[in-house]
Design an enzyme around this catalytic site. Structure first.
Site, PDB file in Angstrom:
ATOM      1  N   LYS A 146       0.819  -1.215   0.000  1.00 37.67           N
ATOM      2  CA  LYS A 146       0.000   0.000   0.000  1.00 37.67           C
ATOM      3  C   LYS A 146       0.853   1.265   0.000  1.00 37.67           C
ATOM      4  O   LYS A 146       0.435   2.291  -0.529  1.00 37.67           O
ATOM      5  CB  LYS A 146      -0.968   0.000   1.193  1.00 37.67           C
ATOM      6  CG  LYS A 146      -2.091  -1.009   1.026  1.00 37.67           C
ATOM      7  CD  LYS A 146      -3.340  -0.626   1.800  1.00 37.67           C
ATOM      8  CE  LYS A 146      -4.506  -1.526   1.440  1.00 37.67           C
ATOM      9  NZ  LYS A 146      -5.712  -1.276   2.186  1.00 37.67           N
ATOM     10  N   LYS A 226      -5.908  -8.568  -6.661  1.00 42.60           N
ATOM     11  CA  LYS A 226      -7.177  -8.928  -6.003  1.00 42.60           C
ATOM     12  C   LYS A 226      -8.248  -7.869  -6.289  1.00 42.60           C
ATOM     13  O   LYS A 226      -7.920  -6.703  -6.518  1.00 42.60           O
ATOM     14  CB  LYS A 226      -6.981  -9.123  -4.499  1.00 42.60           C
ATOM     15  CG  LYS A 226      -6.872  -7.870  -3.684  1.00 42.60           C
ATOM     16  CD  LYS A 226      -7.104  -8.176  -2.195  1.00 42.60           C
ATOM     17  CE  LYS A 226      -7.226  -6.869  -1.440  1.00 42.60           C
ATOM     18  NZ  LYS A 226      -8.024  -6.893  -0.273  1.00 42.60           N
ATOM     19  N   LYS A 229     -12.151  -2.636  -3.228  1.00 50.22           N
ATOM     20  CA  LYS A 229     -13.114  -1.525  -3.220  1.00 50.22           C
ATOM     21  C   LYS A 229     -12.461  -0.254  -3.740  1.00 50.22           C
ATOM     22  O   LYS A 229     -13.095   0.587  -4.330  1.00 50.22           O
ATOM     23  CB  LYS A 229     -13.580  -1.222  -1.790  1.00 50.22           C
ATOM     24  CG  LYS A 229     -14.417  -2.274  -1.150  1.00 50.22           C
ATOM     25  CD  LYS A 229     -14.949  -1.747   0.185  1.00 50.22           C
ATOM     26  CE  LYS A 229     -14.784  -2.745   1.297  1.00 50.22           C
ATOM     27  NZ  LYS A 229     -13.507  -2.693   1.994  1.00 50.22           N
TER      28      LYS A 229
HETATM   29  N1  AQP Z   1     -10.688  -9.867  -3.519  1.00 48.29           N
HETATM   30  C1  AQP Z   1     -10.964 -10.481  -2.391  1.00 48.29           C
HETATM   31  N2  AQP Z   1     -11.154 -11.814  -2.369  1.00 48.29           N
HETATM   32  C2  AQP Z   1     -11.451 -12.464  -1.205  1.00 48.29           C
HETATM   33  N3  AQP Z   1     -11.560 -11.836  -0.020  1.00 48.29           N
HETATM   34  C3  AQP Z   1     -11.366 -10.500   0.008  1.00 48.29           C
HETATM   35  N4  AQP Z   1     -11.404  -9.589   1.009  1.00 48.29           N
HETATM   36  C4  AQP Z   1     -11.158  -8.366   0.508  1.00 48.29           C
HETATM   37  N5  AQP Z   1     -10.945  -8.438  -0.813  1.00 48.29           N
HETATM   38  C5  AQP Z   1     -11.063  -9.751  -1.163  1.00 48.29           C
HETATM   39  C6  AQP Z   1     -11.695  -9.912   2.408  1.00 48.29           C
HETATM   40  O1  AQP Z   1     -12.735  -9.041   2.851  1.00 48.29           O
HETATM   41  C7  AQP Z   1     -12.543  -8.788   4.245  1.00 48.29           C
HETATM   42  C8  AQP Z   1     -12.746  -7.345   4.532  1.00 48.29           C
HETATM   43  O2  AQP Z   1     -11.793  -6.613   3.826  1.00 48.29           O
HETATM   44  P1  AQP Z   1     -11.572  -5.068   4.094  1.00 48.29           P
HETATM   45  O3  AQP Z   1     -12.609  -4.297   3.413  1.00 48.29           O
HETATM   46  O4  AQP Z   1     -11.462  -4.809   5.548  1.00 48.29           O
HETATM   47  O5  AQP Z   1     -10.140  -4.747   3.525  1.00 48.29           O
HETATM   48  P2  AQP Z   1      -9.428  -5.213   2.247  1.00 48.29           P
HETATM   49  O6  AQP Z   1      -8.969  -6.623   2.345  1.00 48.29           O
HETATM   50  O7  AQP Z   1      -8.352  -4.202   2.001  1.00 48.29           O
HETATM   51  O8  AQP Z   1     -10.580  -5.121   1.136  1.00 48.29           O
HETATM   52  P3  AQP Z   1     -10.620  -4.182  -0.115  1.00 48.29           P
HETATM   53  O9  AQP Z   1     -11.887  -4.424  -0.818  1.00 48.29           O
HETATM   54  O10 AQP Z   1      -9.382  -4.324  -0.927  1.00 48.29           O
HETATM   55  O11 AQP Z   1     -10.714  -2.758   0.547  1.00 48.29           O
HETATM   56  P4  AQP Z   1      -9.793  -1.500   0.311  1.00 48.29           P
HETATM   57  O12 AQP Z   1      -9.771  -1.279  -1.169  1.00 48.29           O
HETATM   58  O13 AQP Z   1     -10.472  -0.412   1.047  1.00 48.29           O
HETATM   59  O14 AQP Z   1      -8.435  -1.799   0.860  1.00 48.29           O
HETATM   60  C9  AQP Z   1     -11.150  -9.290   4.621  1.00 48.29           C
HETATM   61  O15 AQP Z   1     -11.286 -10.500   5.371  1.00 48.29           O
HETATM   62  C10 AQP Z   1     -10.505  -9.556   3.300  1.00 48.29           C
HETATM   63  O16 AQP Z   1      -9.554 -10.624   3.384  1.00 48.29           O
END
Ligand code: AQP
Length: 360
Positions: A146, A226, A229
């Protein structure tokens, strides 16, 4: 003489204190078994996508049936490790709560709460952080990924795994459902619990990872990354609020290779493997079963069938979310009740931690 007797009584008092602490810790070491508590969180950084859903939320719903004590947190403190617009963040907290409820999280069976409403997460993070060397954080992959493109990465982004450890330990969480990419953070939580216990007496459990079986869902535009969001291109993900037509269009446009038969090869055909992974997540079939059932089917046709499966899975969630969001007062009430239940557990714990540290 007076000085030496004052000195020896001071030594005696501190020896007694140490002995008491030792006895207490050895009693807890021998007799205290930590009640099982499942803890996990999700950042309110936007509408959850199918990666969040298949990778985390769907599993959280199942865990409610399998475990007595479950806590799910909307981790807004984590979300501000990257800049957030206040109005958007406020809205995202509401929609994330609605989304979790629509997916089946039941606030009466577990605890659903907003992290920043319990002030002790940051307090415990500070205490744990004072026991955490920089070396423990430097190598963590999320920080590396990040911060890589940033000119000036912020301190919060660097230390957020310590806050994550505090989130879990504040409730003496014992089981943490996460994806594989998060396992090193749970390792850190275990290490910080151990460091605290060694120094102040056995107090925290060693939280364990509950690995989610679901695959990592990849971006529909870049199947090597991956689904996220925060990826700018909305065509890279399917949000839980997407309409049937949006779902169909996004699946149709998902990046795949030029071969048209349906085979599963994660490295050679990552785009198609991601789509097959989605079908497996919905139907619980194995990739080879999906391929067998689709012998002779062309890729374009397969995409339409997959879109139909996704639409059938996601439409009831979308409708329920819309229903819930039409009564914001109800959502705010649920958030308030969740805070009260979380504070009931966290309050006595942070008081004991402060006493162990010597604040009182
Ligand atoms: N692509 C993914 N595939 C499977 N699991 C996923 N998770 C996130 N993306 C995927 C799982 O969702 C849970 C919550 O995630 P989060 O929103 O707290 O943070 P993150 O992993 O950083 O998700 P994002 O969507 O990528 O958010 P941003 O863009 O804000 O950083 C976690 O258990 C994660 O493993």
């Amino acid at each position: 003489m007076a000085l030496s007797s004052r000195f020896s009584s001071k030594i005696l008092r501190s020896t007694c204190r140490l002995a008491r602490r030792y006895l207490c810790s050895s009693i807890s070491n021998n007799n205290v078994t930590f009640p099982e508590r499942v803890f996990s969180g999700i950042q309110p950084t936007g509408i959850p996508h199918i990666g969040n859903y298949f990778g985390a939320i769907k599993n959280w719903v199942k865990l409610q049936d399998a475990h007595e004590n479950v806590m799910y947190s909307i981790v807004d403190l984590h979300s501000i490790t990257v800049p957030q617009d206040p109005a958007v963040l406020r809205e995202n907290i509401m929609s994330m709560t609605a989304c979790l409820l629509a997916c089946g999280i039941d606030p009466d069976r577990g605890i659903l709460f907003q992290q920043s409403q319990v002030p002790w997460h940051t307090e415990l993070a500070w205490i744990l952080g004072c026991n955490c060397s920089l070396g423990r954080l430097d190598h963590l992959p999320t920080w590396k990924e990040k911060s890589a493109g940033m000119k000036d990465a912020m301190l919060g982004l660097y230390t957020y795994p310590v806050l994550q450890a505090a989130d879990i330990l504040l409730y003496k969480g014992t089981k943490v459902p996460v994806g594989e990419d998060q396992t090193c953070h749970i390792e850190l939580s275990r290490a910080l619990a151990k460091l605290f216990n060694n120094r102040f007496g056995h107090y925290f459990p060693q939280p364990e990872v509950l690995l989610t079986e679901a695959p990592r869902i990849k971006s529909l535009r870049h199947p090597d990354k991956k689904m996220s969001k925060s990826e700018a291109n909305i065509k890279s993900r399917i949000d839980l609020t997407d309409s049937p037509d949006e779902i169909l269009q996004k699946v149709k446009k998902a990046v795949v290779d030029s071969q048209s038969e349906i085979t599963y090869d994660e490295e050679g055909r990552p785009g198609l493997a991601n789509l097959i992974g989605l079908e497996c997540a919905i139907t619980q079939k194995s990739p080879s079963q999906v391929c067998e059932e689709n012998i002779g089917v062309m890729l374009g046709q397969y995409k339409v069938t997959l879109a139909d499966l996704l639409i059938a899975e996601l439409t009831p969630i979308k409708l329920e979310m819309e229903r819930l969001l039409s009564d914001r007062h109800h959502i705010s009430n649920i958030i308030e009740k969740g805070r009260d239940k979380a504070m009931e557990i966290a309050g006595p714990n942070i008081a004991e931690v402060k006493s162990l540290v010597g604040f009182k």
